[in-house]
Design an enzyme around this catalytic site. Structure first.
Site, PDB file in Angstrom:
ATOM      1  N   ALA A   1      36.238  11.170 -12.430  1.00 58.77           N
ATOM      2  CA  ALA A   1      36.148  11.692 -11.050  1.00 58.77           C
ATOM      3  C   ALA A   1      37.493  11.551 -10.329  1.00 58.77           C
ATOM      4  O   ALA A   1      38.461  12.172 -10.732  1.00 58.77           O
ATOM      5  CB  ALA A   1      35.015  11.008 -10.302  1.00 58.77           C
TER       6      ALA A   1
ATOM      7  N   LEU B   1      39.429   8.913 -10.186  1.00 60.15           N
ATOM      8  CA  LEU B   1      40.342   7.911 -10.759  1.00 60.15           C
ATOM      9  C   LEU B   1      41.529   8.608 -11.425  1.00 60.15           C
ATOM     10  O   LEU B   1      41.361   9.657 -12.049  1.00 60.15           O
ATOM     11  CB  LEU B   1      39.609   7.066 -11.820  1.00 60.15           C
ATOM     12  CG  LEU B   1      38.429   6.231 -11.341  1.00 60.15           C
ATOM     13  CD1 LEU B   1      37.743   5.566 -12.543  1.00 60.15           C
ATOM     14  CD2 LEU B   1      38.906   5.172 -10.353  1.00 60.15           C
TER      15      LEU B   1
ATOM     16  N   GLY C   1      30.566  10.536  -8.005  1.00 68.44           N
ATOM     17  CA  GLY C   1      30.280  10.494  -6.563  1.00 68.44           C
ATOM     18  C   GLY C   1      30.985  11.638  -5.874  1.00 68.44           C
ATOM     19  O   GLY C   1      32.079  12.049  -6.289  1.00 68.44           O
TER      20      GLY C   1
ATOM     21  N   LYS D   1      34.398  14.298 -22.316  1.00 62.57           N
ATOM     22  CA  LYS D   1      35.527  13.551 -21.741  1.00 62.57           C
ATOM     23  C   LYS D   1      36.482  13.101 -22.846  1.00 62.57           C
ATOM     24  O   LYS D   1      37.701  13.178 -22.693  1.00 62.57           O
ATOM     25  CB  LYS D   1      35.018  12.351 -20.935  1.00 62.57           C
ATOM     26  CG  LYS D   1      34.307  12.766 -19.661  1.00 62.57           C
ATOM     27  CD  LYS D   1      33.715  11.587 -18.923  1.00 62.57           C
ATOM     28  CE  LYS D   1      32.870  12.086 -17.744  1.00 62.57           C
ATOM     29  NZ  LYS D   1      32.040  11.068 -17.148  1.00 62.57           N
TER      30      LYS D   1
HETATM   31  N1  LIG Z   1      28.806  14.711  -9.101  1.00 63.73           N
HETATM   32  C1  LIG Z   1      29.776  13.974  -9.603  1.00 63.73           C
HETATM   33  O1  LIG Z   1      29.927  12.788  -9.283  1.00 63.73           O
HETATM   34  C2  LIG Z   1      30.749  14.585 -10.575  1.00 63.73           C
HETATM   35  C3  LIG Z   1      31.828  13.809 -11.038  1.00 63.73           C
HETATM   36  C4  LIG Z   1      32.775  14.398 -11.899  1.00 63.73           C
HETATM   37  C5  LIG Z   1      32.595  15.709 -12.305  1.00 63.73           C
HETATM   38  N2  LIG Z   1      31.506  16.415 -11.870  1.00 63.73           N
HETATM   39  C6  LIG Z   1      31.353  17.798 -12.299  1.00 63.73           C
HETATM   40  O2  LIG Z   1      31.552  18.635 -11.175  1.00 63.73           O
HETATM   41  C7  LIG Z   1      30.720  19.787 -11.271  1.00 63.73           C
HETATM   42  C8  LIG Z   1      29.836  19.882 -10.029  1.00 63.73           C
HETATM   43  O3  LIG Z   1      28.994  18.751  -9.959  1.00 63.73           O
HETATM   44  P1  LIG Z   1      27.935  18.595  -8.776  1.00 63.73           P
HETATM   45  O4  LIG Z   1      27.430  17.207  -8.882  1.00 63.73           O
HETATM   46  O5  LIG Z   1      28.524  19.072  -7.504  1.00 63.73           O
HETATM   47  O6  LIG Z   1      26.789  19.615  -9.242  1.00 63.73           O
HETATM   48  P2  LIG Z   1      25.694  20.367  -8.323  1.00 63.73           P
HETATM   49  O7  LIG Z   1      25.421  19.584  -7.095  1.00 63.73           O
HETATM   50  O8  LIG Z   1      24.598  20.714  -9.245  1.00 63.73           O
HETATM   51  O9  LIG Z   1      26.433  21.699  -7.852  1.00 63.73           O
HETATM   52  C9  LIG Z   1      26.757  22.689  -8.745  1.00 63.73           C
HETATM   53  C10 LIG Z   1      27.159  23.913  -7.975  1.00 63.73           C
HETATM   54  O10 LIG Z   1      27.610  24.870  -8.946  1.00 63.73           O
HETATM   55  C11 LIG Z   1      27.065  26.109  -8.627  1.00 63.73           C
HETATM   56  N3  LIG Z   1      26.925  26.905  -9.819  1.00 63.73           N
HETATM   57  C12 LIG Z   1      26.136  26.675 -10.891  1.00 63.73           C
HETATM   58  N4  LIG Z   1      26.278  27.664 -11.776  1.00 63.73           N
HETATM   59  C13 LIG Z   1      27.177  28.528 -11.247  1.00 63.73           C
HETATM   60  C14 LIG Z   1      27.732  29.748 -11.656  1.00 63.73           C
HETATM   61  N5  LIG Z   1      27.345  30.299 -12.808  1.00 63.73           N
HETATM   62  N6  LIG Z   1      28.649  30.367 -10.866  1.00 63.73           N
HETATM   63  C15 LIG Z   1      29.001  29.826  -9.682  1.00 63.73           C
HETATM   64  N7  LIG Z   1      28.490  28.661  -9.229  1.00 63.73           N
HETATM   65  C16 LIG Z   1      27.592  28.038  -9.999  1.00 63.73           C
HETATM   66  C17 LIG Z   1      25.737  25.847  -7.972  1.00 63.73           C
HETATM   67  O11 LIG Z   1      25.483  26.991  -7.175  1.00 63.73           O
HETATM   68  P3  LIG Z   1      24.101  27.290  -6.441  1.00 63.73           P
HETATM   69  O12 LIG Z   1      24.165  26.433  -5.211  1.00 63.73           O
HETATM   70  O13 LIG Z   1      24.168  28.719  -6.143  1.00 63.73           O
HETATM   71  O14 LIG Z   1      23.028  26.877  -7.406  1.00 63.73           O
HETATM   72  C18 LIG Z   1      26.035  24.570  -7.166  1.00 63.73           C
HETATM   73  O15 LIG Z   1      26.531  24.908  -5.892  1.00 63.73           O
HETATM   74  C19 LIG Z   1      29.896  19.623 -12.559  1.00 63.73           C
HETATM   75  O16 LIG Z   1      30.517  20.356 -13.583  1.00 63.73           O
HETATM   76  C20 LIG Z   1      29.981  18.140 -12.845  1.00 63.73           C
HETATM   77  O17 LIG Z   1      29.905  17.829 -14.222  1.00 63.73           O
HETATM   78  C21 LIG Z   1      30.590  15.894 -11.000  1.00 63.73           C
END
Ligand SMILES: NC(=O)c1ccc[n+]([C@@H]2O[C@H](COP(=O)([O-])OP(=O)(O)OC[C@H]3O[C@@H](n4cnc5c(N)ncnc54)[C@H](OP(=O)(O)O)[C@@H]3O)[C@@H](O)[C@H]2O)c1
Length: 361
Positions: free
Chosen positions: A154, A156, A340, A225
């Site tokens: 994330a 870090l 986060g 990762k």
């Molecule tokens: N959460 C964490 O702590 C964290 C940490 C490091 C990395 N990540 C990575 O960061 C990314 C986002 O995580 P998140 O926790 O924010 O997930 P999330 O809350 O599920 O949000 C995902 C977003 O992506 C959108 N989306 C999904 N498919 C899509 C597509 N085909 N085209 C355009 N938009 C699309 C969704 O749109 P809709 O609203 O229209 O459904 C939603 O707004 C992921 O890949 C995750 O692995 C997350």
């Protein structure tokens, strides 16, 4: 003043916080860097919304604007978004979506001279037989227009630390990492005597796991990762070359989430025995990624001596330990929360500001 336009792909947990932080910090960046940063478009699954005056809107207005238009295709296709964004010295796509679907848009943006920042691991984990993966990694290696710090740990400084070690002529001997907060939370409970299935249920209830905990327990997220760290080191490897230990029992791979949770007790005895053996050897069970410059790349359960920083780690925190020629007896270590909204969004924004320095001069 130079103008940076951000195209936010995904406005969920992370993407929503990117928007919030840009709205909150914009005035500071104008003052400190003579740089006007605005959200120029937001994309979700349902399409692209161009926000002509995004910089003047509050975060609530921005999100409402997306909601009100129901993410209907009032904007261009995502692959056409860069030329549609006007009034900017540089455009950067911020991929906080999930899965591979933004890949074409990222490649099109790079071809059009824009930048790309990802927290989404999937495009960076595509097989190298896919020419889009080659394009993304070419831009990542030159470091000029693609950054992906938030894909590992994330906010870090994991990727930047590794790149600095490599760029200054150090040689990596081995990277070992506890790169999943979910596994960290689960195995800290198991070490306290909590049965594995209960530890997984507790982690699910606390929001540490994906809605389907098998997405974490399969090891795929940690393997991605490990792949990204390996490719950052210059290794030309694919996901299927990584040895992945899945903690999903085969008999529960294809059942409903409820049946999976109810049946997971079948793993308790074996994992409990492994944890007890580790404790008797002054070690602790960790789900570890191991990456070397030319040997095996593996992710799985290991008994790690408590005398090491990795073995002593408790709870959902991540740790990345870089043993190198210069940091051999005492590896250099990066640790802290590896997930986060706020820290991940900040990791993406840090990348965007770094890219902007090169792109708008
Ligand atoms: N959460 C964490 O702590 C964290 C940490 C490091 C990395 N990540 C990575 O960061 C990314 C986002 O995580 P998140 O926790 O924010 O997930 P999330 O809350 O599920 O949000 C995902 C977003 O992506 C959108 N989306 C999904 N498919 C899509 C597509 N085909 N085209 C355009 N938009 C699309 C969704 O749109 P809709 O609203 O229209 O459904 C939603 O707004 C992921 O890949 C995750 O692995 C997350």
């Amino acid at each position: 003043m130079k103008r940076l336009a951000l195209v936010q792909i995904g406005h969920g947990t992370v993407g929503g916080d990117v928007i919030r932080q840009v709205v909150a910090q914009r005035a500071q960046w104008q003052e400190a860097f003579d740089l006007d940063v605005r959200i120029a478009a937001v994309a979700g699954r349902h399409g692209v919304v161009l926000i002509e005056d995004g910089g003047e809107l509050s975060e609530g207005d921005l999100l409402n604007a997306c909601e009100r238009r129901g993410m209907s295709a009032t904007g261009p296709a995502l692959t056409e978004v860069v030329p549609a964004v006007g009034n900017a010295d540089a455009v950067i796509l911020m991929d906080a979506s999930a899965g591979e679907s933004a890949t074409d848009a990222l490649v099109a943006a790079l071809d059009a001279g824009a930048g790309a920042v990802l927290s989404n691991k999937a495009p960076m984990a595509l097989p190298l037989s896919d020419p889009r993966a080659v394009t993304l990694w070419d831009h990542a290696r030159s470091g000029e227009r693609l950054k992906y710090e938030a894909t590992c740990g994330a906010g870090l400084p994991v990727i930047s630390t590794l790149q600095t070690l490599l760029n200054t002529g150090d040689d990596v001997i081995e990277i070992t990492a506890a790169a999943s907060g979910t596994f960290g939370a689960i195995f800290s409970s198991v070490a306290r005597g909590v049965p594995f299935s209960i530890a997984v249920a507790d982690a699910k209830a606390a929001g540490y796991t994906e809605p389907d905990p098998r997405d974490d327990l399969s090891g795929l997220d940690v393997a991605r990762k490990a792949l990204i760290l390996s490719r950052t080191m210059g290794r030309r490897v694919d996901l299927d070359e990584i040895e992945v230990e899945s903690l999903v029992p085969e008999s529960l791979a294809d059942v409903s989430i409820e049946t999976f949770m109810a049946g997971l007790g079948i793993s308790n005895a074996e994992i409990g025995a492994q944890a007890a053996k580790a404790i008797s050897e002054r070690a602790s069970l960790k789900y570890v990624a191991t990456v070397t410059p030319d040997g095996d790349i593996a992710v799985g359960l290991r008994a790690v001596p408590l005398s090491t920083v990795l073995g002593a780690l408790q709870g959902p925190e991540n740790i990345f330990s870089f043993r190198t020629r210069r940091y051999d007896a005492y590896p250099t270590v990066v640790s802290g929360p590896g997930a986060g909204a706020a820290v991940t969004a900040a990791g993406m924004i840090g990348d965007a500001l770094n890219l902007a320095r090169d792109m708008v001069k």
